[in-house]
Scaffold this motif. Structure first.
Motif, PDB file in Angstrom:
ATOM      1  N   LYS A 188      -1.587  13.332   3.812  1.00 19.12           N
ATOM      2  CA  LYS A 188      -2.003  11.877   3.640  1.00 19.12           C
ATOM      3  C   LYS A 188      -2.589  11.665   1.999  1.00 19.12           C
ATOM      4  O   LYS A 188      -3.376  12.559   1.479  1.00 19.12           O
TER       5      LYS A 188
ATOM      6  N   PRO B  18     -10.879   8.959  13.637  1.00 17.40           N
ATOM      7  CA  PRO B  18     -10.398   9.652  12.629  1.00 17.40           C
ATOM      8  C   PRO B  18      -9.261  10.750  13.281  1.00 17.40           C
ATOM      9  O   PRO B  18      -8.348  11.246  12.635  1.00 17.40           O
TER      10      PRO B  18
ATOM     11  N   ALA C  87      -8.562   2.648   7.120  1.00 14.56           N
ATOM     12  CA  ALA C  87      -9.589   3.685   7.270  1.00 14.56           C
ATOM     13  C   ALA C  87      -9.906   3.633   8.745  1.00 14.56           C
ATOM     14  O   ALA C  87     -10.089   2.640   9.435  1.00 14.56           O
ATOM     15  N   PRO C  88     -10.490   4.737   9.075  1.00 12.59           N
ATOM     16  CA  PRO C  88     -11.042   4.885  10.353  1.00 12.59           C
ATOM     17  C   PRO C  88     -12.172   3.896  10.556  1.00 12.59           C
ATOM     18  O   PRO C  88     -12.893   3.424   9.477  1.00 12.59           O
TER      19      PRO C  88
ATOM     20  N   THR D 279      -5.016   5.208  -0.701  1.00 17.57           N
ATOM     21  CA  THR D 279      -6.264   4.697  -0.414  1.00 17.57           C
ATOM     22  C   THR D 279      -6.351   3.912   0.724  1.00 17.57           C
ATOM     23  O   THR D 279      -5.908   2.804   0.869  1.00 17.57           O
ATOM     24  N   PRO D 280      -6.762   4.024   2.041  1.00 15.84           N
ATOM     25  CA  PRO D 280      -6.640   3.389   3.010  1.00 15.84           C
ATOM     26  C   PRO D 280      -7.331   2.167   2.855  1.00 15.84           C
ATOM     27  O   PRO D 280      -8.567   2.072   2.159  1.00 15.84           O
ATOM     28  N   LYS D 281      -6.858   1.238   3.742  1.00 16.12           N
ATOM     29  CA  LYS D 281      -7.726  -0.185   3.313  1.00 16.12           C
ATOM     30  C   LYS D 281      -8.639  -0.424   4.605  1.00 16.12           C
ATOM     31  O   LYS D 281      -8.604  -0.018   5.881  1.00 16.12           O
ATOM     32  N   SER D 282      -9.677  -1.255   4.288  1.00 17.31           N
ATOM     33  CA  SER D 282     -10.538  -1.642   5.493  1.00 17.31           C
ATOM     34  C   SER D 282     -10.083  -3.108   6.070  1.00 17.31           C
ATOM     35  O   SER D 282     -10.945  -3.711   6.762  1.00 17.31           O
TER      36      SER D 282
ATOM     37  N   LYS E  42     -12.652  -4.533   8.767  1.00 12.18           N
ATOM     38  CA  LYS E  42     -13.652  -3.305   9.148  1.00 12.18           C
ATOM     39  C   LYS E  42     -15.183  -4.015   9.032  1.00 12.18           C
ATOM     40  O   LYS E  42     -15.770  -4.595   8.318  1.00 12.18           O
TER      41      LYS E  42
ATOM     42  N   VAL F  54      -3.427   5.896  10.279  1.00 12.22           N
ATOM     43  CA  VAL F  54      -4.766   5.828   9.810  1.00 12.22           C
ATOM     44  C   VAL F  54      -5.299   7.172   8.896  1.00 12.22           C
ATOM     45  O   VAL F  54      -4.637   8.385   8.989  1.00 12.22           O
ATOM     46  N   GLY F  55      -5.919   6.854   7.867  1.00 12.36           N
ATOM     47  CA  GLY F  55      -6.277   7.569   6.840  1.00 12.36           C
ATOM     48  C   GLY F  55      -5.347   7.680   5.715  1.00 12.36           C
ATOM     49  O   GLY F  55      -5.554   7.840   4.733  1.00 12.36           O
TER      50      GLY F  55
ATOM     51  N   ASN G 239       0.683  -0.961   0.087  1.00 10.52           N
ATOM     52  CA  ASN G 239      -0.206   0.136   0.016  1.00 10.52           C
ATOM     53  C   ASN G 239       0.726   1.204   0.021  1.00 10.52           C
ATOM     54  O   ASN G 239       1.662   1.372   0.932  1.00 10.52           O
TER      55      ASN G 239
END
Length: 238
Positions: free
Chosen positions: A156, A221, A177-178, A159-162, A236, A172-173, A69
């Motif tokens: 930032k 967040p 992802a939060p 693309t943040p992952k789930s 998530k 984070v971000g 990532n």
């Protein structure tokens, strides 16, 4: 008589709590463990310049994909994964990231070059991606058996992952992802923490927990980083 519950103090994983695994002692432990696990090493990262867990199969299965990532394009590392560097001369202060680390990666922020226990400001044993902020007042940064370190910006991107592996430190971000995450099937030794910075001091920890079985954590967040060692993959749920 009524008994009143008292809030539990912040916990640390065994590696994170014990400064004993530093200096010469740390190198002996890290080298021995790293050799058995094929180590992290610098690999192809040839630059110019205490929380690790085994994890579970589910957690390790996605390690490679998570490390890619925001690292799809390989670049020369700003600092080698093995060496001792003087702050302000060899490397500049800032937040650095290292990815693809296997068991055997160790780093240390130090206030002087005496090599004593009191010299250590913060340290960690790393598996997977790692972040560390080198402060202006730091004198030395030591790293052994890690992949190369790259300076990151405050911006930032990506693309943040789930879903993330159960070993590593995630921004984070950016990396994660939060939201609310769950990890199932954890064995003894699973540890997580939500952090407000990457200085790795006790004051950096906003919340943490040692888990056996299923674990659930909500990453806000406002959190800066999520750190996890020896856990199954986090997915998530909300």
């Amino acid at each position: 008589m009524a008994h009143h519950a008292h809030p539990q103090p912040k916990q640390r994983s065994w590696f994170a709590r014990h400064k004993v695994l530093t200096g010469a002692g740390a190198l002996v432990a890290v080298i021995a463990i790293g050799s058995a696990a094929a180590g992290g090493g610098d690999g192809d990262d040839k630059p110019t310049a205490a929380s690790a867990g085994k994890g579970t199969d589910a957690g390790n299965a996605t390690d490679k994909s998570a490390d890619k990532n925001s690292d799809s394009v390989k670049k020369k590392a700003d600092m080698s994964g093995s060496g001792t560097y003087q702050i302000g001369k060899d490397v500049k202060p800032g937040t650095y990231r290292s990815t693809g680390n296997k068991l055997g990666c160790y780093w240390e922020r130090a206030k002087d070059s005496k090599g004593e226990m009191d010299s250590i400001l913060a340290n960690d044993n790393v598996v997977g991606p790692a972040y560390v902020t080198i402060a202006d007042g730091d004198k030395l940064f030591k790293t052994r058996g890690c992949k190369g370190w790259n300076l990151v910006t405050d911006e930032k991107s990506g693309t943040p992952k789930s879903e993330v592996p159960g070993n590593g430190m995630y921004r984070v971000g950016v990396d994660i992802a939060p939201g609310t995450y769950k990890a199932d099937g954890n064995k003894s030794g699973c540890y997580w923490e939500r952090d407000k910075d990457a200085l790795h001091g006790m004051d950096s920890i906003e919340a943490n927990e040692n888990i056996t079985g299923s674990g659930i954590v909500t990453i806000t967040p406002q959190d800066a980083y999520f750190k996890t060692n020896g856990c199954a993959a986090w997915k998530k749920t909300a």
